[in-house]
Write an enzyme that holds these catalytic residues in place. Structure first.
Site, short mmCIF file in Angstrom:
data_model
loop_
_atom_site.label_atom_id
_atom_site.label_comp_id
_atom_site.label_asym_id
_atom_site.label_seq_id
_atom_site.Cartn_x
_atom_site.Cartn_y
_atom_site.Cartn_z
N LYS A 188 1.42 -2.43 10.17
CA LYS A 188 1.41 -3.08 8.86
C LYS A 188 0.70 -4.43 8.95
O LYS A 188 -0.10 -4.79 8.10
CB LYS A 188 2.84 -3.25 8.33
CG LYS A 188 3.45 -1.92 7.89
CD LYS A 188 4.93 -2.00 7.58
CE LYS A 188 5.48 -0.59 7.33
NZ LYS A 188 6.92 -0.55 7.05
N GLN B 294 11.89 -4.41 7.62
CA GLN B 294 11.73 -3.08 8.23
C GLN B 294 13.10 -2.42 8.45
O GLN B 294 14.03 -3.04 8.95
CB GLN B 294 10.97 -3.22 9.57
CG GLN B 294 10.61 -1.91 10.25
CD GLN B 294 9.63 -1.06 9.46
OE1 GLN B 294 8.81 -1.55 8.70
NE2 GLN B 294 9.70 0.24 9.63
N ASP C 116 8.25 -2.87 -0.95
CA ASP C 116 8.66 -1.55 -0.45
C ASP C 116 9.14 -0.65 -1.60
O ASP C 116 9.25 0.56 -1.44
CB ASP C 116 9.82 -1.70 0.55
CG ASP C 116 9.38 -1.53 1.98
OD1 ASP C 116 8.44 -0.74 2.22
OD2 ASP C 116 9.98 -2.17 2.87
#
Ligand code: GUN
Length: 280
Positions: free
Chosen positions: A52, A96, A119
């Site tokens: 990422k 995460q 997200d």
């Protein structure tokens, strides 16, 4: 033989488009910043986070990295999220998952400012998606829609069967396919006669985390097959939830693993970082 849906190539095109947009923004004096938070040392998460950050670097998005020890308390993590929520220089926040078991994931997701929830996991984002309002969409399902659109796959009026009902893929996928005017069936581990249902699918999307579970006998002739799995076969080799070798003989189009859905997730994360400027 099925047409191969090339996620690697399509995700590269998307990243190049984003790179050009970021450059235009920079010329106007606007910078996009993503805060990436990793707690602990889960090796798979470390790889995802590294990829990422690499993608951010490629497209010109600034990434701020917060790598915290596994013993970090929930309070400490919530304090960091709160700090990032209030930092005007931060456009997007990504924590995460999975988090260490002593931390309540739902509480952390809920603490993220919905306007920075790149997200698309916050209940506000999920709610907005379900009623067709503007907001962030979870990256993997958003990537699957983009993959199909850019591969010329018609979704309107098609029967889409989704195998798996996770919050990250199955459920938002169903909402997005409805938005595309597909008829949607969601199946899961308690579904009876799974094969009879998957065999009716014009578009079959599989996200269950079981190596090569979907074999050719689950698939209708010429169906579009999308494999979200990231599993390992009996030899430890990376594979999907779909038995690619047998299914490619009956499907009309299929995504490979690796090089299918995976690279699209990160490309859509970059896209969501741009959306953050509109929601700011
Ligand atoms: N863990 C596995 N997939 C994801 C994802 O898309 N976002 C985050 N934050 N964690 C994940």
């Amino acid at each position: 033989m099925a047409m191969l849906i090339d996620g690697k190539k399509i995700s590269s095109q998307i990243k190049d488009e984003i790179k050009a947009e970021v450059l235009t923004l920079k010329e106007k004096g606007e910078e996009v910043t993503l805060a990436v938070v990793l707690v602990g040392e889960d090796p798979a998460s470390q790889v995802y986070v590294r990829n990422k950050k690499r993608a951010c670097e490629y497209v010109g998005i600034k990434s701020l990295s917060f790598e915290l020890p596994a013993e970090t308390t929930q309070e400490e993590l919530l304090l960091l999220v709160e700090k990032l929520n209030h930092d005007p220089a931060v456009n997007g926040i990504l924590v995460q998952l999975p988090l260490p078991s002593h931390i309540d994931e739902d509480a952390v997701i809920k603490a993220i400012d919905p306007n920075k929830d790149v997200d698309g996991f916050h209940p506000m984002s999920v709610g907005a998606l379900s009623i067709g309002q503007k907001g962030y969409v979870s990256c993997t399902p958003a990537g699957i829609i983009e993959l199909m659109k850019r591969s010329g796959i018609e979704m309107d009026g098609k029967h889409c069967v989704i195998v798996g009902r996770s919050n990250i893929v199955g459920k938002p996928m169903a909402m997005l396919m409805l938005r595309e005017n597909a008829t949607v069936t969601v199946t899961h581990s308690h579904t009876k006669n799974l094969k009879e249902i998957t065999k009716q699918a014009d578009i079959l999307i599989v996200a269950i985390g079981r190596a090569k579970f979907i074999t050719a006998d689950y698939v209708k002739d010429q169906a579009v097959v999308i494999d979200v799995g990231m599993d390992h076969d009996e030899n430890g080799k990376l594979c999907g939830d779909v038995d690619f070798d047998s299914v490619q003989k009956v499907a009309g189009a299929i995504t490979p693993v690796p090089g299918g859905v995976g690279p699209m997730t990160i490309a859509m994360l970059m896209k969501n970082c741009l959306t953050s400027l509109e929601l700011k």
